[in-house]
Motif scaffolding. Structure first.
Motif, PDB file in Angstrom:
ATOM      1  N   ILE A   1      -4.290   3.430   9.259  1.00  0.00           N
ATOM      2  CA  ILE A   1      -2.824   3.486   9.254  1.00  0.00           C
ATOM      3  C   ILE A   1      -2.245   2.254   9.936  1.00  0.00           C
ATOM      4  O   ILE A   1      -1.291   1.647   9.439  1.00  0.00           O
ATOM      5  CB  ILE A   1      -2.337   4.781   9.938  1.00  0.00           C
ATOM      6  N   ILE A   2      -2.801   1.870  11.066  1.00  0.00           N
ATOM      7  CA  ILE A   2      -2.304   0.696  11.794  1.00  0.00           C
ATOM      8  C   ILE A   2      -2.494  -0.571  10.957  1.00  0.00           C
ATOM      9  O   ILE A   2      -1.577  -1.395  10.850  1.00  0.00           O
ATOM     10  CB  ILE A   2      -2.994   0.572  13.176  1.00  0.00           C
ATOM     11  N   ASN A   3      -3.643  -0.742  10.341  1.00  0.00           N
ATOM     12  CA  ASN A   3      -3.862  -1.920   9.499  1.00  0.00           C
ATOM     13  C   ASN A   3      -2.927  -1.924   8.290  1.00  0.00           C
ATOM     14  O   ASN A   3      -2.388  -2.973   7.918  1.00  0.00           O
ATOM     15  CB  ASN A   3      -5.319  -2.017   9.060  1.00  0.00           C
ATOM     16  N   ALA A   4      -2.718  -0.769   7.676  1.00  0.00           N
ATOM     17  CA  ALA A   4      -1.807  -0.681   6.530  1.00  0.00           C
ATOM     18  C   ALA A   4      -0.375  -1.007   6.954  1.00  0.00           C
ATOM     19  O   ALA A   4       0.349  -1.708   6.223  1.00  0.00           O
ATOM     20  CB  ALA A   4      -1.882   0.704   5.902  1.00  0.00           C
ATOM     21  N   ALA A   5       0.030  -0.510   8.114  1.00  0.00           N
ATOM     22  CA  ALA A   5       1.375  -0.795   8.622  1.00  0.00           C
ATOM     23  C   ALA A   5       1.557  -2.293   8.830  1.00  0.00           C
ATOM     24  O   ALA A   5       2.596  -2.867   8.488  1.00  0.00           O
ATOM     25  CB  ALA A   5       1.609  -0.041   9.928  1.00  0.00           C
ATOM     26  N   HIS A   6       0.541  -2.928   9.378  1.00  0.00           N
ATOM     27  CA  HIS A   6       0.610  -4.381   9.601  1.00  0.00           C
ATOM     28  C   HIS A   6       0.682  -5.131   8.279  1.00  0.00           C
ATOM     29  O   HIS A   6       1.482  -6.049   8.122  1.00  0.00           O
ATOM     30  CB  HIS A   6      -0.600  -4.846  10.415  1.00  0.00           C
ATOM     31  N   LYS A   7      -0.128  -4.726   7.314  1.00  0.00           N
ATOM     32  CA  LYS A   7      -0.117  -5.390   6.000  1.00  0.00           C
ATOM     33  C   LYS A   7       1.228  -5.267   5.314  1.00  0.00           C
ATOM     34  O   LYS A   7       1.647  -6.167   4.590  1.00  0.00           O
ATOM     35  CB  LYS A   7      -1.210  -4.815   5.108  1.00  0.00           C
ATOM     36  N   GLU A   8       1.919  -4.153   5.544  1.00  0.00           N
ATOM     37  CA  GLU A   8       3.245  -3.965   4.965  1.00  0.00           C
ATOM     38  C   GLU A   8       4.306  -4.744   5.731  1.00  0.00           C
ATOM     39  O   GLU A   8       5.432  -4.868   5.268  1.00  0.00           O
ATOM     40  CB  GLU A   8       3.613  -2.482   4.928  1.00  0.00           C
TER      41      GLU A   8
ATOM     42  N   ALA B   1       0.840  -1.199   0.000  1.00  0.00           N
ATOM     43  CA  ALA B   1       0.000   0.000   0.000  1.00  0.00           C
ATOM     44  C   ALA B   1       0.875   1.250   0.000  1.00  0.00           C
ATOM     45  O   ALA B   1       1.976   1.253   0.529  1.00  0.00           O
ATOM     46  CB  ALA B   1      -0.903   0.002   1.229  1.00  0.00           C
ATOM     47  N   HIS B   2       0.350   2.288  -0.603  1.00  0.00           N
ATOM     48  CA  HIS B   2       1.061   3.563  -0.599  1.00  0.00           C
ATOM     49  C   HIS B   2       0.618   4.352   0.627  1.00  0.00           C
ATOM     50  O   HIS B   2      -0.575   4.572   0.824  1.00  0.00           O
ATOM     51  CB  HIS B   2       0.759   4.344  -1.870  1.00  0.00           C
ATOM     52  N   LEU B   3       1.580   4.759   1.426  1.00  0.00           N
ATOM     53  CA  LEU B   3       1.284   5.569   2.600  1.00  0.00           C
ATOM     54  C   LEU B   3       1.870   6.958   2.391  1.00  0.00           C
ATOM     55  O   LEU B   3       3.014   7.101   1.960  1.00  0.00           O
ATOM     56  CB  LEU B   3       1.886   4.944   3.863  1.00  0.00           C
ATOM     57  N   ALA B   4       1.083   7.957   2.702  1.00  0.00           N
ATOM     58  CA  ALA B   4       1.536   9.344   2.596  1.00  0.00           C
ATOM     59  C   ALA B   4       2.732   9.564   3.514  1.00  0.00           C
ATOM     60  O   ALA B   4       2.893   8.888   4.533  1.00  0.00           O
ATOM     61  CB  ALA B   4       0.400  10.294   2.962  1.00  0.00           C
ATOM     62  N   LEU B   5       3.537  10.536   3.168  1.00  0.00           N
ATOM     63  CA  LEU B   5       4.754  10.817   3.924  1.00  0.00           C
ATOM     64  C   LEU B   5       4.473  11.088   5.404  1.00  0.00           C
ATOM     65  O   LEU B   5       5.193  10.604   6.272  1.00  0.00           O
ATOM     66  CB  LEU B   5       5.506  11.995   3.301  1.00  0.00           C
ATOM     67  N   TYR B   6       3.417  11.846   5.712  1.00  0.00           N
ATOM     68  CA  TYR B   6       3.131  12.129   7.119  1.00  0.00           C
ATOM     69  C   TYR B   6       2.791  10.844   7.882  1.00  0.00           C
ATOM     70  O   TYR B   6       3.084  10.730   9.075  1.00  0.00           O
ATOM     71  CB  TYR B   6       2.032  13.190   7.283  1.00  0.00           C
ATOM     72  N   LYS B   7       2.193   9.871   7.204  1.00  0.00           N
ATOM     73  CA  LYS B   7       1.888   8.593   7.855  1.00  0.00           C
ATOM     74  C   LYS B   7       3.171   7.807   8.111  1.00  0.00           C
ATOM     75  O   LYS B   7       3.334   7.207   9.182  1.00  0.00           O
ATOM     76  CB  LYS B   7       0.931   7.775   7.001  1.00  0.00           C
ATOM     77  N   LEU B   8       4.058   7.815   7.134  1.00  0.00           N
ATOM     78  CA  LEU B   8       5.348   7.137   7.310  1.00  0.00           C
ATOM     79  C   LEU B   8       6.125   7.770   8.461  1.00  0.00           C
ATOM     80  O   LEU B   8       6.692   7.060   9.296  1.00  0.00           O
ATOM     81  CB  LEU B   8       6.172   7.209   6.024  1.00  0.00           C
ATOM     82  N   ASP B   9       6.141   9.099   8.498  1.00  0.00           N
ATOM     83  CA  ASP B   9       6.833   9.804   9.577  1.00  0.00           C
ATOM     84  C   ASP B   9       6.225   9.463  10.932  1.00  0.00           C
ATOM     85  O   ASP B   9       6.948   9.241  11.913  1.00  0.00           O
ATOM     86  CB  ASP B   9       6.785  11.310   9.360  1.00  0.00           C
ATOM     87  N   LEU B  10       4.903   9.427  11.000  1.00  0.00           N
ATOM     88  CA  LEU B  10       4.211   9.084  12.240  1.00  0.00           C
ATOM     89  C   LEU B  10       4.583   7.677  12.697  1.00  0.00           C
ATOM     90  O   LEU B  10       4.926   7.460  13.868  1.00  0.00           O
ATOM     91  CB  LEU B  10       2.694   9.193  12.032  1.00  0.00           C
ATOM     92  N   LEU B  11       4.509   6.721  11.798  1.00  0.00           N
ATOM     93  CA  LEU B  11       4.844   5.343  12.147  1.00  0.00           C
ATOM     94  C   LEU B  11       6.307   5.208  12.563  1.00  0.00           C
ATOM     95  O   LEU B  11       6.619   4.526  13.549  1.00  0.00           O
ATOM     96  CB  LEU B  11       4.523   4.421  10.972  1.00  0.00           C
ATOM     97  N   ASP B  12       7.197   5.863  11.835  1.00  0.00           N
ATOM     98  CA  ASP B  12       8.616   5.825  12.212  1.00  0.00           C
ATOM     99  C   ASP B  12       8.837   6.432  13.594  1.00  0.00           C
ATOM    100  O   ASP B  12       9.593   5.892  14.406  1.00  0.00           O
ATOM    101  CB  ASP B  12       9.467   6.583  11.185  1.00  0.00           C
TER     102      ASP B  12
END
Length: 100
Positions: free
Chosen positions: A46-53, A2-13
């Motif tokens: 976001i949490i589900n997408a992070a898990h799928k990745e 899945a494509h995650l927006a930059l702010y989502k990637l930053d948040l997860l990191d």
């Protein structure tokens, strides 16, 4: 993937690096700071997408477990993700977090 927006990637990191006792509410508040139109439903996605990745395992786990602690269950959107997280936990972790 899945494509995650930059702010989502930053948040997860950001949350993956944290070592304090943060909870799902902290994650949702930080999301709202980064994207003011966001709400808890966006956090769920976001949490589900992070898990799928297959990335940010500590963030996914802590978000779900702290949510479970407060509510005694998880939303239906999390059923599969939560089952995967619990299945990967040791018996001691399950005991400590009081999950089945």
């Amino acid at each position: 993937m899945a494509h995650l927006a930059l702010y989502k990637l930053d948040l997860l990191d950001e949350f993956e690096r944290r070592t304090d006792s943060w909870n799902f509410g902290d994650f949702e508040r930080r999301l709202a700071e980064l994207w003011p139109r966001a709400n808890y439903q966006d956090a769920k996605g976001i949490i589900n997408a992070a898990h799928k990745e297959g990335r940010w395992p500590n963030t996914v786990k802590r978000y779900l477990l702290t949510n479970y602690q407060v509510h005694g269950n998880v939303s239906s959107e999390f059923n599969d993700t939560f089952a995967d997280v619990v299945a990967a936990m040791s018996e001691q972790e399950k005991h400590d977090w009081q999950v089945a």
